[in-house]
Motif scaffolding. Structure first.
Motif, mmCIF file in Angstrom:
data_model
loop_
_atom_site.group_PDB
_atom_site.id
_atom_site.type_symbol
_atom_site.label_atom_id
_atom_site.label_comp_id
_atom_site.label_asym_id
_atom_site.label_seq_id
_atom_site.Cartn_x
_atom_site.Cartn_y
_atom_site.Cartn_z
ATOM 1 N N ALA A 1 13.221 0.447 -0.377
ATOM 2 C CA ALA A 1 14.370 -0.277 0.171
ATOM 3 C C ALA A 1 15.084 0.554 1.227
ATOM 4 O O ALA A 1 15.530 0.025 2.258
ATOM 5 N N ALA A 2 15.193 1.866 0.993
ATOM 6 C CA ALA A 2 15.848 2.737 1.966
ATOM 7 C C ALA A 2 15.076 2.762 3.282
ATOM 8 O O ALA A 2 15.671 2.695 4.372
ATOM 9 N N LYS A 3 13.743 2.859 3.195
ATOM 10 C CA LYS A 3 12.956 2.863 4.422
ATOM 11 C C LYS A 3 13.065 1.526 5.144
ATOM 12 O O LYS A 3 13.262 1.479 6.371
ATOM 13 N N ALA A 4 12.952 0.430 4.387
ATOM 14 C CA ALA A 4 13.040 -0.897 5.008
ATOM 15 C C ALA A 4 14.389 -1.095 5.679
ATOM 16 O O ALA A 4 14.473 -1.625 6.799
ATOM 17 N N LEU B 1 3.540 5.913 -2.850
ATOM 18 C CA LEU B 1 4.757 6.582 -3.309
ATOM 19 C C LEU B 1 4.756 6.723 -4.829
ATOM 20 O O LEU B 1 5.145 7.763 -5.370
ATOM 21 N N VAL B 2 4.324 5.668 -5.522
ATOM 22 C CA VAL B 2 4.239 5.725 -6.990
ATOM 23 C C VAL B 2 3.284 6.821 -7.427
ATOM 24 O O VAL B 2 3.589 7.627 -8.318
ATOM 25 N N GLU B 3 2.121 6.869 -6.800
ATOM 26 C CA GLU B 3 1.115 7.870 -7.165
ATOM 27 C C GLU B 3 1.642 9.274 -6.932
ATOM 28 O O GLU B 3 1.474 10.169 -7.784
ATOM 29 N N GLU B 4 2.298 9.499 -5.793
ATOM 30 C CA GLU B 4 2.747 10.843 -5.453
ATOM 31 C C GLU B 4 3.932 11.279 -6.319
ATOM 32 O O GLU B 4 3.957 12.408 -6.835
ATOM 33 N N LEU B 5 4.920 10.421 -6.497
ATOM 34 C CA LEU B 5 6.089 10.811 -7.275
ATOM 35 C C LEU B 5 5.753 11.002 -8.749
ATOM 36 O O LEU B 5 6.259 11.927 -9.403
ATOM 37 N N SER B 6 4.877 10.167 -9.284
ATOM 38 C CA SER B 6 4.521 10.284 -10.702
ATOM 39 C C SER B 6 3.658 11.505 -10.986
ATOM 40 O O SER B 6 3.450 11.863 -12.155
ATOM 41 N N SER B 7 3.157 12.173 -9.954
ATOM 42 C CA SER B 7 2.329 13.363 -10.172
ATOM 43 C C SER B 7 3.161 14.562 -10.618
ATOM 44 O O SER B 7 2.619 15.549 -11.131
ATOM 45 N N ARG C 1 0.833 -1.199 0.000
ATOM 46 C CA ARG C 1 0.000 0.000 0.000
ATOM 47 C C ARG C 1 0.872 1.255 0.000
ATOM 48 O O ARG C 1 0.594 2.219 -0.723
ATOM 49 N N GLU C 2 1.930 1.249 0.784
ATOM 50 C CA GLU C 2 2.808 2.416 0.832
ATOM 51 C C GLU C 2 3.565 2.588 -0.489
ATOM 52 O O GLU C 2 3.752 3.716 -0.967
ATOM 53 N N VAL C 3 3.981 1.494 -1.096
ATOM 54 C CA VAL C 3 4.655 1.569 -2.392
ATOM 55 C C VAL C 3 3.729 2.191 -3.437
ATOM 56 O O VAL C 3 4.133 3.065 -4.216
ATOM 57 N N GLU C 4 2.477 1.766 -3.469
ATOM 58 C CA GLU C 4 1.519 2.326 -4.424
ATOM 59 C C GLU C 4 1.303 3.818 -4.187
ATOM 60 O O GLU C 4 1.174 4.597 -5.136
#
Length: 406
Positions: free
Chosen positions: A260-263, A19-25, A14-17
């Motif tokens: 990966a950085a957060k994990a 991040l994808v939505e926000e960065l691609s904006s 859910r967090e990956v999705e």
């Protein structure tokens, strides 16, 4: 618990999705303020997670040999083109796709008859008209300008129907003198309809505009996350530039690196992992940011032992027709990094048992490819540093507005 298992425990789909939505904006075109904003977004997320982060704002106007010359800054506000004869209809609109305006197109308004130029050599016959062509390149654009064309509309013959292709000019600063007429992209099916009218002898008239401009000061913002201390760094690199709303190229690599950085940060904080080598996670504007950043790193006296480049890693292979490729460095830069990445990638891939033995086989297509250029590993290789790329290819949606999270 192995390192991969420990890291996987902290991944959230859910967090990956999100991040994808926000960065691609962000419309992340090189030299644009929107790319700088996207870099700030990456920095802020890392800081929120307690990751040590450094930001490098490196001027695009600077030289960065051997791979990056100075390019102009740019911004875009709107772009549109429509057919007004023989019947009305939209042919290009930035409100439909960020890729509708050719990156670094100059501003301007235009109206005129369409001249179809199937190849570069045909462009010179399009004086005082609007060029429609699939043969794109800076040379094609400059020929249109020098031939007296009013604008350029460009399409890609193998693009998915309805998709706007991604093309750019990216002029060097001395080439700004040629940036005189607007340039927009057109979906293939729309272009084919226009060409059909022309082949029947009908006159096609289009009009449109681009609202854009050039920036005197623009920065290639590089974001570096730091784990571990000591000399002899290993870099994990992903470029975060390219048009807004496009995902695989290369929001996929950028978000993979963010996750990966957060994990890794959480795993270290929880005592599950220790980092014994200096790891640097690096988000770059492709080539231009990488070259300027790496030269600065080496000038600071830091040593880089190897790099892994993540470029277009998030695909549904059944949709895109791709395979996950491990692109090797040139043989002269052979290193243990290559073998280690190969083993860890195989370990991470989903697997299933064979028909009648306990052996397991990967469920994803995976190949090892000899060195190929085309992404940020090139910069490391050019500076004598072993660099490997993970990349999904081919991709039928590559460099089009159809490169979405779906």
């Amino acid at each position: 618990m192995g390192a991969l298992s420990a890291l996987a425990h902290y991944f959230s789909r859910r967090e990956v999705e999100l991040l994808v939505e926000e960065l691609s904006s962000y419309h992340r075109i090189q030299g644009s303020p929107y790319l700088e904003e996207a870099g700030r977004y990456i920095r802020d997320r890392l800081a929120d997670w307690g990751v040590e982060v450094e930001v490098y704002d490196l001027p695009y106007s600077s030289e960065a040999p051997p791979t990056s010359a100075p390019i102009a800054g740019w911004f875009v506000e709107d772009g549109y083109a429509e057919v007004v004869k023989p019947k009305r209809g939209v042919v290009s609109s930035l409100r439909e796709a960020w890729t509708a305006v050719v990156a670094h197109s100059p501003p301007g308004e235009f109206e005129g008859r369409v001249c179809y130029a199937p190849t570069y050599s045909h462009v010179q016959s399009c004086a005082d008209r609007v060029v429609l062509t699939p043969d794109w390149g800076l040379g094609t654009y400059i020929r249109a300008v020098e031939s007296g064309a009013r604008a350029v509309l460009v399409f890609r013959r193998n693009a998915p129907r309805g998709a706007y292709p991604y093309f750019g000019l990216f002029p060097l600063i001395p080439e700004l003198k040629y940036m005189r007429i607007p340039a927009l992209t057109v979906p293939r099916d729309v272009a084919e309809e226009v060409v059909g009218y022309l082949e029947k002898g009908e006159e096609v008239v289009v009009r449109g505009f681009v609202r854009s401009g050039y920036r005197d000061v623009a920065y290639a913002r590089v974001v570096e996350a730091r784990f571990g201390r000591g000399d002899g760094e290993f870099h994990l690199v992903a470029h975060y530039c390219h048009p807004g709303a496009t995902v695989n190229d290369n929001v996929s690599g950028s978000v993979a690196l963010l996750a990966a950085a957060k994990a890794l940060s959480v795993a270290i904080g929880g005592g599950k992992l220790k980092v014994y080598l200096p790891l640097r996670f690096v988000w770059v504007p492709e080539h231009h940011g990488t070259a300027r950043y790496l030269r600065k790193v080496l000038e600071e006296g830091r040593t880089v032992r190897g790099a892994i480049n993540l470029d277009m890693v998030g695909e549904r292979q059944c949709r895109t027709g791709s395979a996950l490729n491990l692109v090797r460095p040139p043989i002269v830069l052979l290193s243990r990094l290559e073998a280690s990445l190969y083993a860890k990638t195989l370990e991470a891939l989903p697997k299933a048992g064979t028909f009648s033995s306990p052996a397991e086989v990967p469920l994803a297509r995976f190949s090892v490819v000899n060195y190929e250029s085309g992404s940020d590993h090139d910069v490391y290789v050019a500076m004598g540093i072993p660099a490997v790329m993970l990349n999904q290819w081919p991709d039928k949606y590559y460099h089009t507005s159809a490169d979405t999270i779906d």
